[in-house]
Design a protein around this motif. Structure first.
Motif, PDB file in Angstrom:
ATOM      1  N   LYS A   1      13.438 -10.582  11.994  1.00 41.98           N
ATOM      2  CA  LYS A   1      13.805 -11.149  10.691  1.00 41.98           C
ATOM      3  C   LYS A   1      13.015 -10.532   9.534  1.00 41.98           C
ATOM      4  O   LYS A   1      13.368 -10.737   8.376  1.00 41.98           O
TER       5      LYS A   1
ATOM      6  N   SER B   1      11.576  -8.347   6.561  1.00 43.51           N
ATOM      7  CA  SER B   1      12.151  -7.368   5.634  1.00 43.51           C
ATOM      8  C   SER B   1      11.239  -6.134   5.569  1.00 43.51           C
ATOM      9  O   SER B   1      10.116  -6.146   6.076  1.00 43.51           O
ATOM     10  N   LYS B   2      11.717  -5.073   4.865  1.00 43.17           N
ATOM     11  CA  LYS B   2      10.902  -3.861   4.716  1.00 43.17           C
ATOM     12  C   LYS B   2       9.593  -4.177   3.989  1.00 43.17           C
ATOM     13  O   LYS B   2       8.527  -3.725   4.393  1.00 43.17           O
ATOM     14  N   ASP B   3       9.679  -5.007   2.939  1.00 42.06           N
ATOM     15  CA  ASP B   3       8.470  -5.388   2.201  1.00 42.06           C
ATOM     16  C   ASP B   3       7.471  -6.113   3.091  1.00 42.06           C
ATOM     17  O   ASP B   3       6.267  -5.871   3.029  1.00 42.06           O
ATOM     18  N   GLN B   4       8.008  -7.019   3.892  1.00 45.49           N
ATOM     19  CA  GLN B   4       7.113  -7.774   4.778  1.00 45.49           C
ATOM     20  C   GLN B   4       6.442  -6.850   5.805  1.00 45.49           C
ATOM     21  O   GLN B   4       5.266  -7.012   6.136  1.00 45.49           O
TER      22      GLN B   4
END
Ligand code: HXC
Length: 303
Positions: free
Chosen positions: A284, A286-289
């Motif tokens: 789940k 994201s790229k930022d996470q």
């Protein structure tokens, strides 16, 4: 939609028979639970490929209409043989009828008949437990013993297929009778693969994940919400189609698979592995996470 199977063509279901036409010409097949659901789908494709199929289950009306429907489509004979597989005498008589109608013992036996419902185990009566174990484990074994003994006696080879379930291996809450019975059946499948190989008998299985059938989904997903949970927790983003298990069954029971023996094929789009993967919840992120996580991990000094 974010489902991978909507985006990637190679993840979509192919529904046409994989084997060449007439691959099953001259072959006789015994399918328990062949009147409905997955058993019906396997019967249809075997019949499309030229087999003479007998479908064996409790309900004469269902068997009659399925036989007429499929033989009408394919032009090949489909025989209804009513028998409750929980009753060993009825199983014996169904095999007698098979031999009489088809003129010999089966080349392929598919132990598909099943019974199941979700229930907290503290709500199960002894009879609820016994009913499911009787169909799934005992019934399959009655058919296997009745046909196996005669095949050995006549020195005729044959291919057996067990329809199992992914939770047979490690269990699952709310389906204890089914899990126990399917697990026992997988054990028998592997044991007989070794014991009866010298008699020309092969034993394999398929452990299908979620494939829509009324029989299963009405008892396992009464609210309809579970289907979406399964779809979302499958790497390829969809449940299975009946023709897909039919293609696999036709392959495993054919002579193209003559070196397959004692194998239970997990067939679930990877859902079981995703459910068991320790870090699957990270899918789940994201790229930022991930960028954040990476910099925190790289920023760690010492142990
Ligand atoms: C608790 C229940 C119950 C429920 C029945 N029983 N339903 N107990 N919760 N929801 C109890 C009954 O009260 C009775 O016990 C005993 O079970 C037998 O029930 P009957 O209705 O008398 O039996 P019968 O008419 O023979 O029906 C059998 C059945 C039914 C198993 C209950 O569901 C059936 O015929 N199913 C066949 C098709 C099927 O199940 N297909 C799904 C297969 S899917 P008492 O003590 O009251 O007498 C599968 C793998 C799934 O196997 C994998 C998915 C990924």
């Amino acid at each position: 939609s974010s489902n991978p199977s909507d985006k990637y063509d190679n993840l979509k279901a192919v529904k046409t028979p994989m084997l060449p036409p007439d691959s099953y010409k001259g072959k006789k097949v015994f399918v328990t639970g062949g009147g409905t659901g997955l058993g019906k789908a396997m019967t249809r494709m075997l019949s499309q490929l030229g087999a003479e199929v007998a479908i064996v289950s409790r309900s004469p009306d269902v068997l009659k209409s399925t036989s007429e429907e499929i033989s009408g489509e394919t032009g090949n004979p489909v025989h209804p043989i009513p028998a409750n597989i929980r009753d060993p005498e009825a199983v014996k008589s169904s095999v007698d009828q098979f031999v009489e109608i088809c003129g010999g013992l089966p080349d392929v036996v598919i132990n598909n008949a099943a019974a199941n419902f979700i229930s907290p185990s503290e709500r199960l009566s002894p009879n609820a437990w016994r009913t499911i174990v009787d169909v799934v484990l005992n019934g399959s074994m009655y058919a296997t013993l009745e046909i196996g003994k005669r095949l050995i006696e006549q020195q005729k080879g044959a291919n057996f297929l067990t329809i199992s379930t992914p939770y047979a291996a490690l269990g699952s809450p709310f389906v204890t009778p089914s899990g126990a019975a399917k697990s026992g059946l997988e054990n028998v499948t592997r044991s007989l693969a070794v014991e009866w190989g010298r008699h020309g008998l092969r034993f394999n299985g398929i452990a299908p994940g979620a494939i829509y059938t009324k029989g299963a989904f009405s008892r396992l997903d009464p609210s309809g919400k579970f289907q979406k949970i399964l779809t979302d927790s499958t790497p390829t983003g969809r449940i299975g189609e009946q023709e897909e298990i039919a293609n696999l069954a036709c392959f495993l029971c054919s002579d193209y698979a003559s070196w397959f023996n004692g194998e239970i094929v997990m067939f679930d789009g990877g859902q079981t592995l995703q459910a068991s993967g320790m870090f699957s919840s990270y899918l789940k992120l994201s790229k930022d996470q991930w960028d954040q996580a990476e910099s925190m991990i790289r920023g760690t000094k010492g142990s």
